[in-house]
Scaffold this active site. Structure first.
Site, PDB file in Angstrom:
ATOM      1  N   LEU A  99     -13.390  10.539   0.408  1.00 24.52           N
ATOM      2  CA  LEU A  99     -13.027  11.818  -0.231  1.00 24.52           C
ATOM      3  C   LEU A  99     -12.081  11.599  -1.407  1.00 24.52           C
ATOM      4  O   LEU A  99     -12.185  12.262  -2.435  1.00 24.52           O
ATOM      5  CB  LEU A  99     -12.392  12.766   0.796  1.00 24.52           C
ATOM      6  CG  LEU A  99     -13.327  13.194   1.943  1.00 24.52           C
ATOM      7  CD1 LEU A  99     -12.582  14.083   2.927  1.00 24.52           C
ATOM      8  CD2 LEU A  99     -14.565  13.912   1.413  1.00 24.52           C
ATOM      9  N   LYS A 157      -4.197   5.846  -5.697  1.00 26.14           N
ATOM     10  CA  LYS A 157      -3.331   6.970  -6.104  1.00 26.14           C
ATOM     11  C   LYS A 157      -3.121   6.985  -7.616  1.00 26.14           C
ATOM     12  O   LYS A 157      -3.016   8.051  -8.220  1.00 26.14           O
ATOM     13  CB  LYS A 157      -1.983   6.906  -5.374  1.00 26.14           C
ATOM     14  CG  LYS A 157      -1.958   7.723  -4.103  1.00 26.14           C
ATOM     15  CD  LYS A 157      -2.580   7.069  -2.912  1.00 26.14           C
ATOM     16  CE  LYS A 157      -3.856   7.522  -2.407  1.00 26.14           C
ATOM     17  NZ  LYS A 157      -4.417   6.757  -1.301  1.00 26.14           N
ATOM     18  N   HIS A 172       2.054   2.711   6.238  1.00 24.74           N
ATOM     19  CA  HIS A 172       3.361   2.978   6.856  1.00 24.74           C
ATOM     20  C   HIS A 172       3.372   2.618   8.336  1.00 24.74           C
ATOM     21  O   HIS A 172       4.413   2.271   8.880  1.00 24.74           O
ATOM     22  CB  HIS A 172       3.803   4.428   6.622  1.00 24.74           C
ATOM     23  CG  HIS A 172       2.746   5.451   6.807  1.00 24.74           C
ATOM     24  ND1 HIS A 172       1.791   5.716   5.857  1.00 24.74           N
ATOM     25  CD2 HIS A 172       2.469   6.277   7.836  1.00 24.74           C
ATOM     26  CE1 HIS A 172       0.980   6.678   6.292  1.00 24.74           C
ATOM     27  NE2 HIS A 172       1.376   7.027   7.498  1.00 24.74           N
ATOM     28  N   LEU A 230       0.716 -10.782  -4.162  1.00 24.86           N
ATOM     29  CA  LEU A 230       1.306 -10.298  -2.910  1.00 24.86           C
ATOM     30  C   LEU A 230       1.031  -8.795  -2.779  1.00 24.86           C
ATOM     31  O   LEU A 230       0.640  -8.136  -3.729  1.00 24.86           O
ATOM     32  CB  LEU A 230       2.812 -10.563  -2.919  1.00 24.86           C
ATOM     33  CG  LEU A 230       3.224 -12.026  -3.074  1.00 24.86           C
ATOM     34  CD1 LEU A 230       4.752 -12.142  -3.151  1.00 24.86           C
ATOM     35  CD2 LEU A 230       2.700 -12.877  -1.918  1.00 24.86           C
ATOM     36  N   GLY A 239     -14.742  10.185   5.259  1.00 25.32           N
ATOM     37  CA  GLY A 239     -13.350   9.947   5.658  1.00 25.32           C
ATOM     38  C   GLY A 239     -12.444  10.003   4.443  1.00 25.32           C
ATOM     39  O   GLY A 239     -12.888  10.330   3.336  1.00 25.32           O
ATOM     40  N   GLU A 261       0.265 -16.196   2.058  1.00 24.96           N
ATOM     41  CA  GLU A 261      -0.699 -15.228   1.504  1.00 24.96           C
ATOM     42  C   GLU A 261      -1.823 -15.990   0.807  1.00 24.96           C
ATOM     43  O   GLU A 261      -1.570 -16.828  -0.044  1.00 24.96           O
ATOM     44  CB  GLU A 261       0.015 -14.282   0.528  1.00 24.96           C
ATOM     45  CG  GLU A 261      -0.891 -13.369  -0.258  1.00 24.96           C
ATOM     46  CD  GLU A 261      -1.826 -12.517   0.588  1.00 24.96           C
ATOM     47  OE1 GLU A 261      -1.329 -11.761   1.436  1.00 24.96           O
ATOM     48  OE2 GLU A 261      -3.068 -12.636   0.412  1.00 24.96           O
ATOM     49  N   GLY A 278     -15.558   2.829   7.095  1.00 26.17           N
ATOM     50  CA  GLY A 278     -14.480   2.327   7.949  1.00 26.17           C
ATOM     51  C   GLY A 278     -14.096   0.907   7.575  1.00 26.17           C
ATOM     52  O   GLY A 278     -14.695   0.304   6.678  1.00 26.17           O
ATOM     53  N   HIS A 315      14.714  27.685  -3.006  1.00 23.88           N
ATOM     54  CA  HIS A 315      13.760  28.625  -3.606  1.00 23.88           C
ATOM     55  C   HIS A 315      13.727  28.417  -5.113  1.00 23.88           C
ATOM     56  O   HIS A 315      14.781  28.254  -5.720  1.00 23.88           O
ATOM     57  CB  HIS A 315      14.194  30.061  -3.302  1.00 23.88           C
ATOM     58  CG  HIS A 315      13.369  31.072  -4.034  1.00 23.88           C
ATOM     59  ND1 HIS A 315      12.093  31.387  -3.631  1.00 23.88           N
ATOM     60  CD2 HIS A 315      13.619  31.805  -5.151  1.00 23.88           C
ATOM     61  CE1 HIS A 315      11.593  32.298  -4.467  1.00 23.88           C
ATOM     62  NE2 HIS A 315      12.501  32.562  -5.405  1.00 23.88           N
TER      63      HIS A 315
HETATM   64  C1  LIG Z   1      -8.997   2.536  -0.919  1.00 22.09           C
HETATM   65  C2  LIG Z   1      -7.904   2.540   0.106  1.00 22.09           C
HETATM   66  C3  LIG Z   1      -6.892   3.474   0.025  1.00 22.09           C
HETATM   67  C4  LIG Z   1      -5.861   3.481   0.969  1.00 22.09           C
HETATM   68  N1  LIG Z   1      -4.888   4.437   0.856  1.00 22.09           N
HETATM   69  C5  LIG Z   1      -3.887   4.460   1.763  1.00 22.09           C
HETATM   70  C6  LIG Z   1      -2.845   5.412   1.646  1.00 22.09           C
HETATM   71  O1  LIG Z   1      -2.821   6.226   0.734  1.00 22.09           O
HETATM   72  N2  LIG Z   1      -1.854   5.389   2.566  1.00 22.09           N
HETATM   73  C7  LIG Z   1      -1.853   4.494   3.611  1.00 22.09           C
HETATM   74  O2  LIG Z   1      -0.931   4.526   4.428  1.00 22.09           O
HETATM   75  N3  LIG Z   1      -2.839   3.575   3.745  1.00 22.09           N
HETATM   76  C8  LIG Z   1      -3.842   3.531   2.845  1.00 22.09           C
HETATM   77  N4  LIG Z   1      -4.818   2.577   2.953  1.00 22.09           N
HETATM   78  C9  LIG Z   1      -4.770   1.647   4.095  1.00 22.09           C
HETATM   79  C10 LIG Z   1      -3.743   0.532   3.844  1.00 22.09           C
HETATM   80  O3  LIG Z   1      -4.066  -0.129   2.656  1.00 22.09           O
HETATM   81  C11 LIG Z   1      -3.748  -0.440   5.023  1.00 22.09           C
HETATM   82  O4  LIG Z   1      -3.559   0.273   6.220  1.00 22.09           O
HETATM   83  C12 LIG Z   1      -2.622  -1.454   4.870  1.00 22.09           C
HETATM   84  O5  LIG Z   1      -2.773  -2.202   3.681  1.00 22.09           O
HETATM   85  C13 LIG Z   1      -2.598  -2.417   6.058  1.00 22.09           C
HETATM   86  O6  LIG Z   1      -1.533  -3.289   5.891  1.00 22.09           O
HETATM   87  P1  LIG Z   1      -1.516  -4.729   6.578  1.00 22.09           P
HETATM   88  O7  LIG Z   1      -0.207  -5.310   6.216  1.00 22.09           O
HETATM   89  O8  LIG Z   1      -1.879  -4.606   8.003  1.00 22.09           O
HETATM   90  O9  LIG Z   1      -2.681  -5.553   5.899  1.00 22.09           O
HETATM   91  P2  LIG Z   1      -3.225  -5.773   4.351  1.00 22.09           P
HETATM   92  O10 LIG Z   1      -2.574  -4.821   3.460  1.00 22.09           O
HETATM   93  O11 LIG Z   1      -4.678  -5.751   4.533  1.00 22.09           O
HETATM   94  O12 LIG Z   1      -2.677  -7.209   4.030  1.00 22.09           O
HETATM   95  C14 LIG Z   1      -3.163  -8.346   4.648  1.00 22.09           C
HETATM   96  C15 LIG Z   1      -2.907  -9.528   3.752  1.00 22.09           C
HETATM   97  O13 LIG Z   1      -3.224 -10.705   4.488  1.00 22.09           O
HETATM   98  C16 LIG Z   1      -3.860 -11.636   3.629  1.00 22.09           C
HETATM   99  N5  LIG Z   1      -4.636 -12.562   4.463  1.00 22.09           N
HETATM  100  C17 LIG Z   1      -5.715 -12.276   5.222  1.00 22.09           C
HETATM  101  N6  LIG Z   1      -6.122 -13.386   5.890  1.00 22.09           N
HETATM  102  C18 LIG Z   1      -5.276 -14.377   5.535  1.00 22.09           C
HETATM  103  C19 LIG Z   1      -5.166 -15.739   5.890  1.00 22.09           C
HETATM  104  N7  LIG Z   1      -6.006 -16.293   6.749  1.00 22.09           N
HETATM  105  N8  LIG Z   1      -4.192 -16.477   5.322  1.00 22.09           N
HETATM  106  C20 LIG Z   1      -3.310 -15.928   4.428  1.00 22.09           C
HETATM  107  N9  LIG Z   1      -3.362 -14.633   4.068  1.00 22.09           N
HETATM  108  C21 LIG Z   1      -4.324 -13.862   4.619  1.00 22.09           C
HETATM  109  C22 LIG Z   1      -4.732 -10.747   2.750  1.00 22.09           C
HETATM  110  O14 LIG Z   1      -5.071 -11.413   1.550  1.00 22.09           O
HETATM  111  C23 LIG Z   1      -3.806  -9.553   2.523  1.00 22.09           C
HETATM  112  O15 LIG Z   1      -3.009  -9.739   1.378  1.00 22.09           O
HETATM  113  C24 LIG Z   1      -5.851   2.518   2.015  1.00 22.09           C
HETATM  114  C25 LIG Z   1      -6.862   1.556   2.086  1.00 22.09           C
HETATM  115  C26 LIG Z   1      -7.880   1.562   1.155  1.00 22.09           C
HETATM  116  C27 LIG Z   1      -8.953   0.513   1.245  1.00 22.09           C
END
Ligand SMILES: Cc1cc2nc3c(=O)[nH]c(=O)nc-3n(C[C@H](O)[C@H](O)[C@H](O)COP(=O)(O)OP(=O)(O)OC[C@H]3O[C@@H](n4cnc5c(N)ncnc54)[C@H](O)[C@@H]3O)c2cc1C
Length: 469
Positions: free
Chosen positions: A189, A53, A324, A40, A185, A35, A273, A447
């Site tokens: 919102l 949230k 998820h 983390l 999106g 990481e 996005g 209920h």
């Molecule tokens: C404001 C906001 C609200 C959200 N709310 C929700 C929600 O309510 N419910 C929901 O399901 N989803 C929500 N999401 C989306 C959700 O956060 C993502 O879909 C999810 O975090 C994706 O998980 P991931 O494991 O793919 O990647 P990430 O969570 O993006 O984790 C990737 C990790 O990889 C690390 N990394 C990147 N490149 C490197 C590298 N080269 N070397 C080492 N480490 C690296 C990053 O630092 C990061 O810690 C939200 C997103 C945002 C921005």
């Protein structure tokens, strides 16, 4: 010194990476999670799901205290907002959870390395630590889980102060008087709701003719109406031509039907996005195939890329960018690597918008069912018809259940109302098991609960709702 060898090297510790790491360890794989950030948990825990949230919950309490306590006979006197305290609480929720992820990984004997990782080959990863020290790690398999980052649009470049991404909008030190949000999106919102409840005048600018475009049309229209009633200004069919920051404001030029106007805000959140984060991974050199248009890593059904032994999951790959979804893929990918049959059912991934009321859905929208030419029946039921919602003073919203016109199998459920996010779990399970609307209708629901609205909607499919007039 010889490079350390692992069964699995995971790059990224978001909900995709850390969940995959725990599952890999459970299956006996020697696993390391790399990481780059000191904390983390990825976007989800640090600048996504969790802080948003926490702010939604705090701001909802403020709004309730301000506008709804009186009707319950609770006198609060003069209310005031301590934004710094509210932010501290949010930060504490985040740090507690990120610490829990560290303990979880340690407890499962997953090694954690902090540093920027990049591929040197299909079994070799280079890690550069913050202090510049570089090392090489060997892995029989490599799982890419580096997530995504906010999309930056020409003419609206982030400056971190006036023109910001969701990351900064989770951390404003004052409530902006006027907040502009580009993009209707779920992120726009949700954060719009937070700042509106805390006192900002919020304007959402959306290029398309509606907000939250993926929602079932009827639910989307209800959300639009409810948010506007709460005070949100929504400009549809409106394009941002350019945003120009000044010392204290940001001037935004807009275009609608060929007419140019402008608006001035204290801050502008650009939430149009997110883009897969592949920069710095050295994917081109290793020959990993990426969708040139969207930037997603292309994977096969077992999450393997075109390069043998290198897998990718989560926001990096196609599909909804949801925590998820990332976790489910992490588990499935690792189970596949360990020789088991991991699988994700993409037809039953729920999605939620945490406005109030919440919006949650699973399966097909009515528009999608129509387009497929499938015969269908709809049953809906308003929350105002349930005792629980009345006790809470939550009368907005409804449940809409779509079932196959011949087999009665549930095709989709769409809920706008209190605690929709929790209620959708029953519907996800129903879809997983191929349940019919009659199955839900005949299931005894407690209920008084919000879930009774779901049961009534299921009954309404066959026109036998007890309480619908
Ligand atoms: C404001 C906001 C609200 C959200 N709310 C929700 C929600 O309510 N419910 C929901 O399901 N989803 C929500 N999401 C989306 C959700 O956060 C993502 O879909 C999810 O975090 C994706 O998980 P991931 O494991 O793919 O990647 P990430 O969570 O993006 O984790 C990737 C990790 O990889 C690390 N990394 C990147 N490149 C490197 C590298 N080269 N070397 C080492 N480490 C690296 C990053 O630092 C990061 O810690 C939200 C997103 C945002 C921005």
């Amino acid at each position: 010194m010889a490079a350390e060898t692992y069964d699995l090297v995971i790059i990224g510790s978001g909900p995709g990476g850390y969940v995959a790491a725990v599952r890999a360890a459970q299956l006996g794989l020697k696993t390391v999670c790399i990481e780059k950030s000191p904390r983390l948990g990825g976007v989800c825990l640090n600048v996504g799901c969790i802080p948003s949230k926490a702010l939604l919950d705090s701001s909802e309490y403020y709004h309730l205290a301000q506008d709804h306590f009186a009707e319950h006979g609770i006198k609060t006197g003069r209310l005031s907002l301590d934004l710094a305290k509210l932010m501290q609480r949010k930060d504490k929720v985040v740090s507690d959870l990120t610490d829990s992820v560290r303990n979880l990984l340690k407890g499962n004997k997953v090694e954690i390395i902090h540093g920027q990782a990049s591929l040197l080959g299909n079994q070799q990863v280079k890690v550069v630590a913050d202090e510049g020290k570089s090392s090489t790690i060997l892995g029989k398999s490599i799982l890419l889980a580096t997530g995504s980052h906010p999309l930056e649009v020409p003419g609206m470049s982030f400056d971190g102060e006036r023109i910001v991404s969701s990351t900064e909008a989770l951390n404003f030190d004052t409530v902006p008087k006027q907040l502009g949000i580009v993009g209707g999106g779920y992120i726009g919102l949700e954060l719009g709701s937070v700042w509106m409840r805390l006192g900002a005048k919020v304007t959402v600018i959306e290029m398309l003719p509606k907000i939250a475009t993926t929602l079932d049309g009827q639910v989307g229209r209800a959300l639009d109406r409810i948010l506007k009633k709460q005070g949100l200004e929504v400009l549809l069919n409106t394009r941002v031509v350019e945003a120009k920051p000044t010392a204290k404001k940001v001037k935004v030029s807009l275009e609608k039907d060929g007419q140019q106007t402008s608006k001035t805000f204290d801050r502008l959140l650009v939430a149009v996005g997110r883009k897969p984060l592949t920069q710095g991974l050295n994917l081109e050199e290793v020959g990993i195939e990426i969708d040139a248009k969207s930037g997603h890593i292309i994977v096969g059904p077992n999450y393997e890329t075109n390069v043998k032994g290198v897998f990718a999951i989560g926001d990096l790959t196609y599909g909804p960018m949801l925590a998820h979804k990332a976790s489910a893929e992490g588990i499935a990918a690792v189970e596949g690597i360990a020789g088991l049959a991991g699988e994700v059912n993409y037809d039953t991934i729920p999605s939620v918008i945490y406005t109030w009321p919440e919006v949650a859905s699973v399966g097909l929208t009515e528009e999608a069912v129509k387009e497929k030419g499938v015969p269908y029946c709809v049953g809906s039921y308003p929350f105002s018809g349930t005792g629980r919602a009345r006790c809470m003073g939550e009368k907005e919203g409804f449940v809409k259940l779509i079932a196959h016109g011949k087999t009665d199998r549930i095709l989709g459920v769409h809920i706008i109302g209190p605690r929709a996010a929790d209620m959708i779990a029953e519907c996800v399970l129903a879809l997983e098991f191929g349940a019919s609307s009659e199955d839900i209708a005949r299931t005894v629901h407690g209920h008084p609960t919000f879930a009774e609205a779901l049961q009534e909607a299921a009954m309404a499919v066959r026109k036998c709702s007890i309480y619908a007039s």
